[in-house]
Motif scaffolding. Structure first.
Motif, PDB file in Angstrom:
ATOM      1  N   ASP A   7       0.845  -1.192   0.000  1.00  0.00           N
ATOM      2  CA  ASP A   7       0.000   0.000   0.000  1.00  0.00           C
ATOM      3  C   ASP A   7       0.884   1.247   0.000  1.00  0.00           C
ATOM      4  N   ASP A   8       1.059   1.844  -1.173  1.00  0.00           N
ATOM      5  CA  ASP A   8       1.910   3.024  -1.291  1.00  0.00           C
ATOM      6  C   ASP A   8       1.414   4.178  -0.430  1.00  0.00           C
ATOM      7  N   GLU A   9       0.097   4.332  -0.293  1.00  0.00           N
ATOM      8  CA  GLU A   9      -0.443   5.415   0.521  1.00  0.00           C
ATOM      9  C   GLU A   9      -0.063   5.251   1.988  1.00  0.00           C
ATOM     10  N   ASP A  50       3.617   6.079   2.269  1.00  0.00           N
ATOM     11  CA  ASP A  50       3.767   7.531   2.145  1.00  0.00           C
ATOM     12  C   ASP A  50       3.325   8.251   3.417  1.00  0.00           C
ATOM     13  N   GLN A  51       2.287   7.743   4.068  1.00  0.00           N
ATOM     14  CA  GLN A  51       1.827   8.343   5.326  1.00  0.00           C
ATOM     15  C   GLN A  51       2.924   8.272   6.390  1.00  0.00           C
TER      16      GLN A  51
END
Length: 90
Positions: A71-73, A76-77
């Motif tokens: 999960d890239d999001e 990134d978070q």
């Protein structure tokens, strides 16, 4: 995967290498996690995931590890939390 950031910190050395720690909770998991993020000059990030306090189940930490990888999001978070910690030091 829903996470809540509990704390974040970052250090930078003279060669512009960063080492950040983010402590976070995952919705539905019993124990919080700590991720250590390392980068050389902000290009590629490596990480190490562990339980922040007491150990939890292998199934839970494996699920978080898989989510971070896929999960890239989410990843990134966590990187954004390090960026926020760095900005608050300036």
């Amino acid at each position: 995967m829903n996470i809540t950031i509990l704390s974040k910190s970052v250090t930078q050395d003279e060669d512009e290498n960063y080492r950040g720690q983010v402590v976070f909770e995952v919705e539905g998991h019993k124990q919080p996690y700590e991720i250590t993020l390392l980068t050389k000059r902000g290009k590629m990030w490596d990480y190490s995931l562990s339980f922040a306090n007491e150990s939890g189940t292998e199934e839970e930490i494996f699920a978080v590890e898989k989510a971070i990888e896929e999960d890239d999001e989410l990843f990134d978070q966590l990187i954004d939390a390090i960026d926020d910690a760095l900005e608050s030091q300036e």
